[in-house]
Design a protein around this motif. Structure first.
Motif, PDB file in Angstrom:
ATOM      1  N   TYR A  13      33.990  44.250  39.056  1.00 17.35           N
ATOM      2  CA  TYR A  13      34.999  45.126  39.616  1.00 17.35           C
ATOM      3  C   TYR A  13      35.631  46.081  38.482  1.00 17.35           C
ATOM      4  O   TYR A  13      35.649  45.764  37.283  1.00 17.35           O
ATOM      5  CB  TYR A  13      36.127  44.513  40.376  1.00 17.35           C
ATOM      6  CG  TYR A  13      35.875  43.920  41.399  1.00 17.35           C
ATOM      7  CD1 TYR A  13      35.706  44.300  42.808  1.00 17.35           C
ATOM      8  CD2 TYR A  13      35.386  42.364  41.422  1.00 17.35           C
ATOM      9  CE1 TYR A  13      35.429  43.413  43.953  1.00 17.35           C
ATOM     10  CE2 TYR A  13      35.165  41.830  42.537  1.00 17.35           C
ATOM     11  CZ  TYR A  13      34.912  42.317  43.737  1.00 17.35           C
ATOM     12  OH  TYR A  13      34.737  41.504  44.890  1.00 17.35           O
ATOM     13  N   ILE A  18      41.113  45.458  41.554  1.00 14.56           N
ATOM     14  CA  ILE A  18      41.613  44.015  41.957  1.00 14.56           C
ATOM     15  C   ILE A  18      43.112  43.686  41.567  1.00 14.56           C
ATOM     16  O   ILE A  18      43.648  42.706  41.966  1.00 14.56           O
ATOM     17  CB  ILE A  18      40.610  43.028  41.225  1.00 14.56           C
ATOM     18  CG1 ILE A  18      40.670  43.256  39.718  1.00 14.56           C
ATOM     19  CG2 ILE A  18      39.293  42.871  41.907  1.00 14.56           C
ATOM     20  CD1 ILE A  18      40.014  42.057  39.040  1.00 14.56           C
ATOM     21  N   THR A  88      44.413  41.116  44.354  1.00 17.12           N
ATOM     22  CA  THR A  88      43.356  41.164  45.355  1.00 17.12           C
ATOM     23  C   THR A  88      42.000  40.096  45.053  1.00 17.12           C
ATOM     24  O   THR A  88      41.109  40.646  44.208  1.00 17.12           O
ATOM     25  CB  THR A  88      43.062  42.456  45.559  1.00 17.12           C
ATOM     26  OG1 THR A  88      43.851  43.291  45.845  1.00 17.12           O
ATOM     27  CG2 THR A  88      41.862  42.690  46.830  1.00 17.12           C
ATOM     28  N   ASP A  89      41.964  39.095  45.725  1.00 14.56           N
ATOM     29  CA  ASP A  89      40.770  37.926  45.661  1.00 14.56           C
ATOM     30  C   ASP A  89      40.561  37.508  44.114  1.00 14.56           C
ATOM     31  O   ASP A  89      39.528  37.526  44.068  1.00 14.56           O
ATOM     32  CB  ASP A  89      39.444  38.672  46.089  1.00 14.56           C
ATOM     33  CG  ASP A  89      39.529  39.136  47.489  1.00 14.56           C
ATOM     34  OD1 ASP A  89      40.077  38.327  48.429  1.00 14.56           O
ATOM     35  OD2 ASP A  89      39.045  40.492  47.864  1.00 14.56           O
TER      36      ASP A  89
END
Length: 355
Positions: A13, A18, A88-89
């Protein structure tokens, strides 16, 4: 290096996918203004530039310019800082570890002081494992951090013990009274024949050390060191930091700046006996009578100081005092080596466990 229960590739990513990135001046709103932090950009110099408070990760430098950030039980001042939020995650504690693996200087945007923009940070590519692997990996590194913290506390306690024993031993000495001039000779031995090329610098805690050991790389013409002073094993060197004592013991032979004053003890003084005395609060306090200037590194008037007096015990008593202090120094050295090993272990894991 992976835990055996995990396999498969980590997903790639951009950091901006993220994490949301903010700057220091925005962070105060997360805590209703209770923590006044200000910043204008990312600025990385070492792993110590990363902070984590349990919910946010900070990228910045501990400095002295702006208001403090309360972290880990103490206040830190930060002059440039980014923080992360809206994860995020990805777990915040994993991000804290991940950020320590990134070569931030690779993305440096300035020609002078290393710096990054928010937009650049958001574009940096990273690889992220599953949440379970993030949790296990970061927990391991956090445990190691805790062990390093404990080891640093052990070292600080040994330093305090050593300092207290030094103060007690030297303040309780009995013997003959001498002026320092009767014990030490000022020598001005120049390196005219270019006999030595290893340049030494003064360190209050470590004595005279190789300039290269403190990451100072000063370029000079070989012929210029003919004016440097020769320091021999067993000498004492007067440097500028009088607030720390201003006297460094040398256990090696080399050359140093001509601005230093070299003192060579005579046979009345046991090898290294005065090295611990010169770091004691009793001695540092006495220097107020012979120091001049308004800076912390104010000058010591060596000629006046040489007329001051000290109580010197017998050779046997000096040897006994040195033996006691050296045994503590040996223990402190061993504890420091343990800490160094833990830091190397952490550095290895950061390299080996992140894809």
């Amino acid at each position: 290096m992976r835990f055996p229960e995990f396999s498969g590739e980590w997903d790639e990513y951009a950091i901006g996918e993220i994490l949301s990135i903010g700057n220091g001046r925005d962070y105060k709103h997360l805590h209703n203004g209770d923590i006044p932090v200000f910043g204008t950009g990312g600025y990385m110099t070492s792993v110590d530039d990363f902070l984590y408070d349990g919910e946010s990760v900070f990228v910045g430098r501990k400095g002295t310019i702006n208001k403090p950030l309360y972290y880990n039980g103490k206040f830190w001042t930060v002059d440039t800082l980014f923080y992360t939020y809206n994860f995020t995650d990805v777990l915040p504690k994993f991000v804290y570890c991940l950020f320590q693996t990134i070569n931030w200087l690779k993305y440096n945007e300035a020609s002078g002081v290393p710096s990054l923009s928010k937009a650049t940070i958001e574009k940096i590519k990273v690889r992220i494992p599953s949440m379970d692997e993030q949790d296990k990996l970061s927990n391991l590194l956090f445990l190691l951090d805790k062990r390093i913290e404990v080891q640093n506390k052990i070292i600080e306690d040994w330093k305090k013990l050593k300092s207290a024993i030094v103060e007690e031993l030297y303040s309780a000495t009995k013997g003959e009274t001498y002026s320092f001039r009767q014990l030490l000779e000022v020598v001005n031995e120049k390196n005219r024949k270019l006999e030595y090329t290893n340049v030494l610098s003064a360190s209050q805690e470590l004595g005279m050390i190789k300039r290269s050991d403190i990451n100072i790389d000063i370029k000079f013409e070989q012929d210029s060191i003919c004016g440097y002073k020769i320091v021999r094993n067993g000498d004492y060197v007067v440097h500028l930091r009088s607030f720390q004592g201003g006297f460094a013991f040398s256990d090696k032979t080399g050359i140093c700046s001509p601005a230093y004053t070299i003192l060579r003890p005579n046979d009345l003084v046991v090898y290294g006996y005065l090295s611990h005395f010169f770091t004691s609060r009793l001695f540092i306090k006495s220097l107020k009578l012979v120091t001049y200037g308004i800076r912390d590194g104010r000058s010591i008037n060596v000629d006046e100081w040489l007329n001051m007096t000290v109580i010197l015990p017998t050779i046997q008593e000096q040897l006994h005092i040195i033996e006691i202090i050296n045994s503590i120094s040996s223990k402190l050295y061993n504890e420091t080596r343990i800490c160094d090993s833990l830091l190397r272990q952490k550095s290895y894991l950061l390299k080996a466990m992140f894809i």
